[in-house]
Structure formats: structure tokens, C-alpha cells
Design a protein around this motif. Structure first.
Motif, PDB file in Angstrom:
ATOM      1  N   LEU A 176       4.110   0.976  -1.164  1.00  0.00           N
ATOM      2  CA  LEU A 176       4.238   1.804  -2.722  1.00  0.00           C
ATOM      3  C   LEU A 176       3.544   2.278  -3.877  1.00  0.00           C
ATOM      4  CD1 LEU A 176       6.297   0.890  -4.756  1.00  0.00           C
ATOM      5  CD2 LEU A 176       5.771  -0.672  -4.812  1.00  0.00           C
ATOM      6  N   LEU A 177       1.711   1.556  -3.608  1.00  0.00           N
ATOM      7  CA  LEU A 177       0.944   2.520  -4.596  1.00  0.00           C
ATOM      8  C   LEU A 177       0.510   4.190  -3.905  1.00  0.00           C
ATOM      9  CD1 LEU A 177      -0.756  -0.203  -5.331  1.00  0.00           C
ATOM     10  CD2 LEU A 177      -2.291   0.790  -4.677  1.00  0.00           C
ATOM     11  N   GLU A 178       1.218   3.924  -2.841  1.00  0.00           N
ATOM     12  CA  GLU A 178       1.215   5.732  -2.379  1.00  0.00           C
ATOM     13  C   GLU A 178       1.391   6.770  -2.420  1.00  0.00           C
ATOM     14  OE1 GLU A 178       1.274   6.405   2.134  1.00  0.00           O
ATOM     15  OE2 GLU A 178      -0.474   7.646   1.793  1.00  0.00           O
ATOM     16  N   ALA A 187       0.738  -1.113   0.424  1.00  0.00           N
ATOM     17  CA  ALA A 187       0.340  -0.036   0.246  1.00  0.00           C
ATOM     18  C   ALA A 187       0.770   1.162   0.517  1.00  0.00           C
ATOM     19  CB  ALA A 187      -0.933  -0.163   1.245  1.00  0.00           C
TER      20      ALA A 187
END
Lengths: 118, 118
Positions: free
Chosen positions: B97-99, B95
Motif C-alpha cells: 500500500l505504501l508503495e 508495504a
DNA sequence: TCGGATATATCCATCTCGGATACAACGAGA
DNA sequence: TCTCGTTGTATCCGAGATGGATATATCCGA
């Protein structure tokens, strides 16, 4: 909102589109850029990178760009690429998906949900 | 921050972890959940789903959970899964990384950079 | 001019994905 | 209680994506 009948992209394809969204770049530079913004947790190997670039070009999402630049030293080996209009549309669509997933992660308590724009 | 030597997950694997971050769920329910939060742009087929669940369980990221529930009708076919501590750590790392990627997309001008938490 | 780093490109084994298929158990209605 | 459509899990298969290794050419500093 984007979302028409835009062609799909692979995860690696999106990484490349994202790297090119900030301006044109050459293959080797893209590799480094992806490693940077992901903190090293995503690293495209040369195989994936050049294959992905070829596919994106064939799909009309990126195109080769003239390599002349002022600040950077000229290097005849480099091949520069940039997004096409279609490529940018696809990048926007994927970015919106990313944003939605991030929001879902916040809702699920995986993230705090504050810090932005590093 | 997470980021130790946590095992890697595939894109489909993260979708499943994200679905389970909100609480335990059964396979068929996960399929529907993923389709919902992605607006239908990501749809796990049964092949991908059950293979992914088996792999996540083998890696110790999810575990089967007792299926008793009050509101939902009992259905002996259903197999419920929930995140393990390790699984949650991995989900947090992904998550984050996604951010980071979302922030990069904002910086590149692909997103406006405001709306959150749908 | 020599050597290491940069840069592009291809090959190959492995892994992942999605759809098709199969099959068992549930619930509703006659 | 018998039947039938739906729900739910599971496996199989072909197509495609990945990453590492390899090859080759060019650039730059010593």
C-alpha cells in the motif's frame, strides 16, 4: 527537501492532500479517488472526509476553488478544493516520509524493490 | 500480492511491524529504530509502543522470542519480539500500500521518482 | 414528476495517540 | 557492597481522530 515548521497532518489529511495534488477536486470525488489509488484498502467515510477538509482549510493547506469547468457538467452542489503552496509543501514532506518508509520496507525484504509509477 | 482477510493495523502498528521485519528486537530498541528510519519525524511514545505490541501479539502478528543473543549483553529486563508468518503477510500488504501511495505521489509531481534504498 | 443517485454536512461512540508517571533491573564508580 | 544515573517495561489519562449513521438538498433519467 522540505522539512521546516510545517503543520502536521493526520493520515486522512495526507490522503486528501495526495488526491488534490493532481489538481482540484470536490469532496465526493476525493472519496472515490482515495479508494481507487489504494485499491479499496483505504476508504474515507463522509465524516472523516469533510471534517478533514475543514481542518485542512483552517490550517491553510487547502482552499476552496472556483468550480467552473469545461468538460464536466456544472453541479451547483459541488464544492471544489485545491492545494495552497503551504499544502503542497506539507504534501511533499509527507511523500518523502512515505518514500523513506518504502525504502525501509525494501531493505527489510518486504518488497522486491523494482516496479514504480503505475 | 498479499491481500486476503488479514487483520488491519494502525499506523503505529505498521511502524512496529516494519521495525521487526529486519529481525527480532525489544521494545526500547523499536522506539529508537522508528525514530531513525523516519528521520525523527515519527516517534512512538512508550504508551503507544507497548500498547501496540500487546495488541499485535493478541492478534497473532508478533510473538515473544527467546532473548538469547551472542553479541549483545544479556539483560533480563528486555523482552524480544519477532514477526509471525501472519505478521509478515500483514507487513507486506501494508508495504505494498505504501508503495502504491508513493507511486501516486510521483504521478502527482510531489516526488521526483528516482532515488531508492537509502 | 417521481425516484434513485449524487453531494455536502453533522453527530456520536469507539478507538488511537502521546505524554506523564511509576517501578524494576542494569552497570559504573567510589 | 552501596549508591546513583540509565535502561527498559508497563499503565493511566486527556486530547484528538476515525468511521458509520443520519439528515438534507440537488441533480438526472425514465
Amino acid at each position: 527537501m522540505a522539512q521546516r515548521n510545517l503543520p502536521p497532518v493526520t493520515p486522512a489529511g495526507f490522503q486528501v492532500l495526495l488526491a488534490l495534488a493532481g489538481g482540484r477536486a470536490h469532496g465526493y470525488g476525493i472519496m472515490g479517488f482515495v479508494g481507487e489509488i489504494t485499491g479499496g484498502s483505504v476508504q474515507l467515510g463522509p465524516g472523516t472526509l469533510y471534517r478533514t477538509l475543514a481542518r485542512l482549510a483552517a490550517d491553510g493547506l487547502v482552499q476552496e476553488a472556483p468550480g467552473m469547468s469545461e468538460d464536466e457538467p456544472h453541479d451547483a452542489r459541488r464544492r471544489y478544493y485545491q492545494l495552497t503552496d503551504l499544502g503542497r509543501q506539507v504534501a511533499v514532506r509527507e511523500a518523502e516520509l512515505l518514500e523513506r518508509l518504502t525504502a525501509a520496507a525494501v531493505d527489510a525484504g518486504l518488497l522486491d524493490g523494482q516496479a514504480r509509477t503505475a
